[in-house]
Motif scaffolding. Structure first.
Motif, short mmCIF file in Angstrom:
data_model
loop_
_atom_site.label_atom_id
_atom_site.label_comp_id
_atom_site.label_asym_id
_atom_site.label_seq_id
_atom_site.Cartn_x
_atom_site.Cartn_y
_atom_site.Cartn_z
N GLN A 39 132.77 75.79 53.65
CA GLN A 39 131.95 76.54 54.60
C GLN A 39 131.72 77.97 54.10
O GLN A 39 130.61 78.49 54.17
CB GLN A 39 132.61 76.57 55.98
CG GLN A 39 131.78 77.26 57.04
CD GLN A 39 130.44 76.59 57.29
OE1 GLN A 39 130.33 75.35 57.21
NE2 GLN A 39 129.42 77.37 57.56
N GLU A 40 132.76 78.60 53.58
CA GLU A 40 132.63 79.95 53.02
C GLU A 40 131.66 79.96 51.85
O GLU A 40 130.84 80.88 51.72
CB GLU A 40 133.99 80.49 52.58
CG GLU A 40 134.92 80.84 53.72
CD GLU A 40 136.28 81.32 53.24
OE1 GLU A 40 136.37 81.86 52.11
OE2 GLU A 40 137.25 81.15 53.98
N LYS A 42 129.22 77.84 51.31
CA LYS A 42 127.87 77.61 51.85
C LYS A 42 127.30 78.90 52.43
O LYS A 42 126.15 79.23 52.19
CB LYS A 42 127.94 76.52 52.93
CG LYS A 42 126.60 76.16 53.52
CD LYS A 42 126.74 75.05 54.57
CE LYS A 42 125.42 74.71 55.19
NZ LYS A 42 125.58 73.67 56.22
N GLU A 43 128.12 79.63 53.17
CA GLU A 43 127.68 80.89 53.76
C GLU A 43 127.38 81.95 52.69
O GLU A 43 126.56 82.85 52.92
CB GLU A 43 128.74 81.42 54.74
CG GLU A 43 128.86 80.57 55.98
CD GLU A 43 130.08 80.94 56.84
OE1 GLU A 43 130.83 81.85 56.46
OE2 GLU A 43 130.26 80.28 57.88
N SER A 44 128.00 81.81 51.53
CA SER A 44 127.78 82.76 50.43
C SER A 44 126.66 82.31 49.49
O SER A 44 126.40 82.95 48.48
CB SER A 44 129.08 82.92 49.61
OG SER A 44 130.10 83.45 50.41
N GLY A 45 126.04 81.18 49.82
CA GLY A 45 124.94 80.67 49.01
C GLY A 45 125.38 79.95 47.76
O GLY A 45 124.61 79.78 46.82
N ILE A 46 126.61 79.52 47.72
CA ILE A 46 127.13 78.79 46.56
C ILE A 46 127.01 77.31 46.82
O ILE A 46 127.48 76.80 47.84
CB ILE A 46 128.61 79.17 46.28
CG1 ILE A 46 128.74 80.67 46.01
CG2 ILE A 46 129.16 78.34 45.13
CD1 ILE A 46 130.17 81.17 45.97
N ASN A 47 126.34 76.60 45.90
CA ASN A 47 126.15 75.16 46.05
C ASN A 47 127.29 74.41 45.40
O ASN A 47 127.53 74.54 44.22
CB ASN A 47 124.81 74.75 45.42
CG ASN A 47 124.53 73.29 45.63
OD1 ASN A 47 125.12 72.64 46.50
ND2 ASN A 47 123.62 72.74 44.84
#
Length: 50
Positions: A39-40, A42-47
């Motif tokens: 989740q972290e 995803k929120e940071s834009g890391i795929n």
């Protein structure tokens, strides 16, 4: 089976059941940590493609 062997068996079985419960709790904790990290990310834009 003698009473001593029965007691030993019961004690060993209880130990295994208790240890299993501990391991299940550890696995659940690790799974929750993975969910949080994903989740972290995803929120940071890391795929994270896995």
């Amino acid at each position: 089976m003698s009473q001593t062997l029965t007691n030993l068996y019961s004690s060993m079985l209880k130990t295994l059941i208790d240890r299993r419960a501990e391991l299940v709790a550890e696995i659940e904790d690790l799974n929750n940590q993975i969910v949080d990290l994903k989740q972290e990310a995803k929120e940071s834009g890391i795929n994270l493609a896995n």
